[in-house]
Every structure is written in C-alpha cells, then in structure tokens.
Write a protein that holds these residues in place. Structure first.
Motif, PDB file in Angstrom:
ATOM      1  N   ARG A  17      24.905 -13.796  10.964  1.00 17.51           N
ATOM      2  CA  ARG A  17      23.843 -13.637  11.971  1.00 17.51           C
ATOM      3  C   ARG A  17      24.102 -14.552  13.182  1.00 17.51           C
ATOM      4  O   ARG A  17      23.869 -14.171  14.324  1.00 17.51           O
ATOM      5  CB  ARG A  17      22.468 -13.933  11.367  1.00 17.51           C
ATOM      6  CG  ARG A  17      21.714 -12.726  10.843  1.00 17.51           C
ATOM      7  CD  ARG A  17      22.169 -12.227   9.484  1.00 17.51           C
ATOM      8  NE  ARG A  17      21.557 -12.867   8.342  1.00 17.51           N
ATOM      9  CZ  ARG A  17      21.948 -12.680   7.075  1.00 17.51           C
ATOM     10  NH1 ARG A  17      22.933 -11.862   6.791  1.00 17.51           N
ATOM     11  NH2 ARG A  17      21.358 -13.302   6.088  1.00 17.51           N
ATOM     12  N   ALA A  32      31.054  -8.650  14.677  1.00 21.72           N
ATOM     13  CA  ALA A  32      30.739  -9.668  13.675  1.00 21.72           C
ATOM     14  C   ALA A  32      29.759  -9.102  12.646  1.00 21.72           C
ATOM     15  O   ALA A  32      30.160  -8.641  11.582  1.00 21.72           O
ATOM     16  CB  ALA A  32      30.184 -10.908  14.353  1.00 21.72           C
ATOM     17  N   GLN A  33      28.470  -9.097  12.997  1.00 22.13           N
ATOM     18  CA  GLN A  33      27.470  -8.636  12.029  1.00 22.13           C
ATOM     19  C   GLN A  33      27.609  -7.124  11.837  1.00 22.13           C
ATOM     20  O   GLN A  33      27.735  -6.376  12.807  1.00 22.13           O
ATOM     21  CB  GLN A  33      26.076  -8.972  12.559  1.00 22.13           C
ATOM     22  CG  GLN A  33      24.984  -8.860  11.517  1.00 22.13           C
ATOM     23  CD  GLN A  33      23.615  -9.244  12.071  1.00 22.13           C
ATOM     24  OE1 GLN A  33      23.466  -9.432  13.274  1.00 22.13           O
ATOM     25  NE2 GLN A  33      22.637  -9.345  11.204  1.00 22.13           N
ATOM     26  N   GLY A  34      27.584  -6.700  10.574  1.00 25.63           N
ATOM     27  CA  GLY A  34      27.839  -5.286  10.289  1.00 25.63           C
ATOM     28  C   GLY A  34      26.635  -4.394  10.505  1.00 25.63           C
ATOM     29  O   GLY A  34      25.940  -4.031   9.560  1.00 25.63           O
ATOM     30  N   TYR A 121      30.269 -11.466  -0.153  1.00 25.89           N
ATOM     31  CA  TYR A 121      29.254 -11.351   0.896  1.00 25.89           C
ATOM     32  C   TYR A 121      28.357 -12.590   0.839  1.00 25.89           C
ATOM     33  O   TYR A 121      27.826 -12.950  -0.216  1.00 25.89           O
ATOM     34  CB  TYR A 121      28.451 -10.054   0.693  1.00 25.89           C
ATOM     35  CG  TYR A 121      27.289  -9.915   1.629  1.00 25.89           C
ATOM     36  CD1 TYR A 121      27.427 -10.143   2.989  1.00 25.89           C
ATOM     37  CD2 TYR A 121      26.037  -9.558   1.139  1.00 25.89           C
ATOM     38  CE1 TYR A 121      26.346 -10.039   3.841  1.00 25.89           C
ATOM     39  CE2 TYR A 121      24.959  -9.429   1.990  1.00 25.89           C
ATOM     40  CZ  TYR A 121      25.112  -9.678   3.340  1.00 25.89           C
ATOM     41  OH  TYR A 121      24.037  -9.566   4.180  1.00 25.89           O
ATOM     42  N   LYS A 231      23.164   1.404   5.607  1.00 27.44           N
ATOM     43  CA  LYS A 231      24.522   1.750   6.032  1.00 27.44           C
ATOM     44  C   LYS A 231      24.700   3.263   6.033  1.00 27.44           C
ATOM     45  O   LYS A 231      25.310   3.814   6.947  1.00 27.44           O
ATOM     46  CB  LYS A 231      25.560   1.102   5.108  1.00 27.44           C
ATOM     47  CG  LYS A 231      25.290  -0.356   4.767  1.00 27.44           C
ATOM     48  CD  LYS A 231      25.343  -1.301   5.951  1.00 27.44           C
ATOM     49  CE  LYS A 231      25.191  -2.730   5.476  1.00 27.44           C
ATOM     50  NZ  LYS A 231      25.088  -3.752   6.458  1.00 27.44           N
ATOM     51  N   ARG A 362      36.782 -11.679   9.907  1.00 29.71           N
ATOM     52  CA  ARG A 362      36.335 -10.330   9.545  1.00 29.71           C
ATOM     53  C   ARG A 362      35.889  -9.523  10.763  1.00 29.71           C
ATOM     54  O   ARG A 362      35.032  -9.949  11.527  1.00 29.71           O
ATOM     55  CB  ARG A 362      35.177 -10.412   8.551  1.00 29.71           C
ATOM     56  CG  ARG A 362      34.832  -9.060   7.935  1.00 29.71           C
ATOM     57  CD  ARG A 362      33.483  -9.056   7.234  1.00 29.71           C
ATOM     58  NE  ARG A 362      32.382  -9.023   8.186  1.00 29.71           N
ATOM     59  CZ  ARG A 362      31.102  -8.891   7.852  1.00 29.71           C
ATOM     60  NH1 ARG A 362      30.756  -8.790   6.579  1.00 29.71           N
ATOM     61  NH2 ARG A 362      30.154  -8.867   8.780  1.00 29.71           N
TER      62      ARG A 362
HETATM   63  N1  GLN Z   1      25.972  -6.667   5.505  1.00 26.84           N
HETATM   64  C1  GLN Z   1      26.203  -6.848   6.915  1.00 26.84           C
HETATM   65  C2  GLN Z   1      27.332  -7.830   7.165  1.00 26.84           C
HETATM   66  O1  GLN Z   1      27.974  -8.272   6.240  1.00 26.84           O
HETATM   67  C3  GLN Z   1      24.958  -7.298   7.594  1.00 26.84           C
HETATM   68  C4  GLN Z   1      24.543  -8.622   7.140  1.00 26.84           C
HETATM   69  C5  GLN Z   1      23.174  -8.951   7.560  1.00 26.84           C
HETATM   70  O2  GLN Z   1      23.036  -9.562   8.588  1.00 26.84           O
HETATM   71  N2  GLN Z   1      22.188  -8.573   6.795  1.00 26.84           N
HETATM   72  O3  GLN Z   1      27.570  -8.130   8.291  1.00 26.84           O
END
Ligand code: GLN
Length: 386
Positions: A17, A32-34, A121, A231, A362
């Motif tokens: 974040r 960065a953030q997914g 994660y 997702k 990443r």
């Molecule tokens: N799962 C996503 C990631 O790895 C989002 C993470 C999140 O901020 N909740 O980036």
C-alpha cells in the motif's frame, strides 16, 4: 508516551500500500499494488446502482446474502464439482483479506505452528501475529520457485495446526501442480492439519490448471477455501471475499467475522451474485486479456535486463535486477519509482528475513495495454538512469 498494544508494534504498515503512495507522489506508473486500472463488468455496476436505488442499504445477513451464497455454491458445483451448502458452509467477508484474518483468529491458537510458503503475500505475516501463531516458512527456491517436497515434509510437526496454500501464487506467479497439491493433502491428513487456501487468482492462469485442494479425497472437512470477487471481476475496492468450509470450521469463522465487521456491503453483494453467475464467455475473455498483459510485461522486463520466470498464473512477476543495478531491496524500488517512473513492490516485503528478497522486485501487470506500453517505454530507458 501513551501505551499501545504490543502486538501492533510487531509488524509494519503494508509496503504494498505504501508503494501506491510513493507512485502517486512521484508520478510513477503504479505496477506496485495489485489492482486493475480498467473498469469492472458493466452488468455488475448496473446491479450495484439498482440495489442502492432499490433501498438495499442496510446490513445483509452476517455471513452473506442468500443470493450471493447461492451463486457461490452453484459456481463451485459447476467449476469444481464441489458440493457447498450455501446455508452452512459459506461466510461472505470484506475481501479475502478479512476472510484470511477471521480464519486465523477462529482456527489457530497462540503457539500453534502455521506453515507458509516463502516468499509469501505480505498479509499472512500480520495475520499470524494477530492470532499468536508461529509461522514456519517453506522456501520456494531459485527463479523457478521450486518446492522441495522434503523441505515441506520436514516443516510438519506435532505443533502444526494449519498450512496456507496460495495458488496461483502471489508474488511469484507459481501455480502448484497436481502432484504438489496431492503431497499437501497427504501431509495434512497424516499430521491432522487444516489447509487454508488463498485462491483469489483462480481464474488468472497461463500454464497448468487451478487445483482446488478441498476437492482432494479426505480434504473437504479440513480445508478452508478462501477466494473473492476482487481479482476475477476487477473490483478490489468492493471488498467482497468469502471462506468456504464444512460446518465444524465454518461456525467459528462466522462468529469471528460477525464481531469483526458484521458483514460485507449489502448492495455490492447483490451485484456480486450477478457476477458469480457469469458464463464461460466471461472467463475466456479475462483469460485472453490477462495473457496479452502478461506477454507485454514479460517482454518489457526481458528487454530491460531483468531475470525471472514467466508467471504461470496471477498477475505478478518477481524479477531479479542484479544485472541492472547494485542497489538492493527498498532502495532499488524507490529508485525505480523516482528515476525511471515505474513503481513496484520490493521483494523484501515477501520474506520473513528481508535479506532473502533484496535482489528482486515485484511488478503487477493488471493494467490497461496503454499503461503497460508506457511502463515498457520507461523500462526500455532504464540503463540511461543507472
Ligand atoms: N493482493 C494485492 C497485492 O498483492 C493487493 C494487496 C492489497 O493492497 N490488498 O498487491
């Protein structure tokens, strides 16, 4: 100094974040953030608006609206031939994130060991700390992120309460094979261990297939299957996830969830039920689009000199940058964001011992083609900045 709880001092704020904030600050492209930068499906947006205007704005039933739970159960029957009782087995949560935290709090006692594959994660670390669990890490090794069956066997002990199985895997993009899932199932039964899966990327697969551990013989009663809509339907801000488990596990999970959040947003659950009923066309479509995004990302990283294995699933590449820069860890990620204009998550965030992740970063590629093309252009000029 005002005293605060010790447990909150034992982990840091999320670097994932934080890197979004860094990206915004430096005008970097946020890989960065997914989270997707493209829109979610129109019919779900319409259904959410209709639900709000239809006055579905009060608490939903704590463990999820009947329509969403039914749609989830039907989807598991159709896709995975898995019998799920919508009345007892499903807890709809505020994202898979809340599901994972609630499951840890409901099923793990302080001092219990929980096996986690590393890199992992970020959230699993604090989840374990909040539950007082002792994480036991099993490495995924080399740039192929190989799992050594002997190391996995050796990680199980008479103190092991649970194993977290995240496939497709964040941050490596590994998809566990049928043999690997079978080994996990065998070890869970041998040592009387609960499997907690994180299958949030189940529909984002480029090689192999997604295997649902709960469908393995003897596993349904000892597996909590966690996934969500974020997702699959590009709606990470809706915070809709769920945990599926047989009633013995499901009942404590529901209680913890109830007192943590009462429930997930009611109008969004109404719209979520529409998405969960989408047919195969939708899944074929997202799969094709993700493959294209993966191809753009992989060739941009190859051209720029990163070393990595192409992801088999999920939407991340964990790439080694030692041939590009002498910087390490967070310093490299900050340099890449500021100087090159591409934000990533430093590999150190995914390891218990940050040193192990100092040479990788990443990239998340859940982005529009034009976003990825712009990132590719910036990465192509990386050597000029070194
Ligand atoms: N799962 C996503 C990631 O790895 C989002 C993470 C999140 O901020 N909740 O980036």
């Amino acid at each position: 100094m005002i005293a605060t709880a010790h447990r909150a001092s034992t982990f840091k704020e999320s670097v994932i974040r934080e890197m979004t904030r860094v990206a915004n600050q430096h005008g970097a492209i946020n890989l960065a953030q997914g989270f997707p930068d493209f829109p979610m499906p129109e019919p779900m947006k319409d259904a959410a608006c209709a639900a709000i205007h239809g006055d579905i704005n009060q608490y939903a039933i704590t463990w999820g609206t009947p329509a969403l739970r039914l749609a989830i159960a039907q989807k598991y029957r159709k896709w995975y031939s898995m019998d799920v009782d919508p009345e007892r087995d499903i807890t709809v949560t505020c994202g898979a994130t809340e599901a994972m935290a609630a499951v840890f709090l409901a099923l793990i006692d302080p001092g219990d060991e929980v096996i986690i594959f590393e890199p992992f994660y970020e959230n699993y670390g604090p989840d374990a700390i909040l539950a007082g669990a002792k994480p036991v890490f099993v490495p995924l090794e080399g740039m192929e992120w190989k799992l050594d069956p002997e190391k996995l066997r050796a990680a199980f002990s008479d103190r092991t309460r649970a194993i977290v199985v995240n496939t497709p895997h964040n941050p490596t993009g590994r998809v566990f094979t049928r043999d690997e899932i079978s080994l996990i199932a065998e070890l869970c039964q041998k040592h009387d261990v609960i499997a907690i899966t994180d299958e949030i990327y189940e529909h984002i697969i480029y090689a192999g297939s997604h295997h649902v551990l709960a469908t393995w013989p003897g596993m349904r009663e000892r597996t909590v299957t966690i996934s969500g809509l974020s997702k699959t339907f590009s709606c990470t801000g809706w915070r809709l996830g769920y945990a599926i488990a047989a009633v013995e596990l499901s009942s404590p999970i529901r209680k913890v969830h109830d007192f943590l959040t009462v429930g997930a947003p009611a109008p969004l659950q109404a719209a979520g039920a529409i998405g969960m009923a989408f047919d195969a066309d939708y899944y074929n479509h997202i799969s094709l689009e993700y493959r294209q995004r993966r191809d753009v990302m992989v060739s941009a990283l190859q051209d720029a000199g990163f070393k990595f294995s192409s992801p088999q699933g999920a939407y991340y590449v964990l790439a080694d940058f030692t041939e590009i820069s002498d910087l390490r860890g967070v310093e490299f990620a900050l340099w890449l964001a500021k100087e090159v204009g591409v934000a990533t998550v430093p590999g150190t965030s995914f390891y218990s011992n940050p040193k192990l992740g100092e040479t990788v970063t990443r990239f998340a590629f859940c982005k529009k083609p034009e976003t990825l093309e712009r990132a590719a252009e910036r990465l192509a000029g990386i050597s000029a900045h070194v």
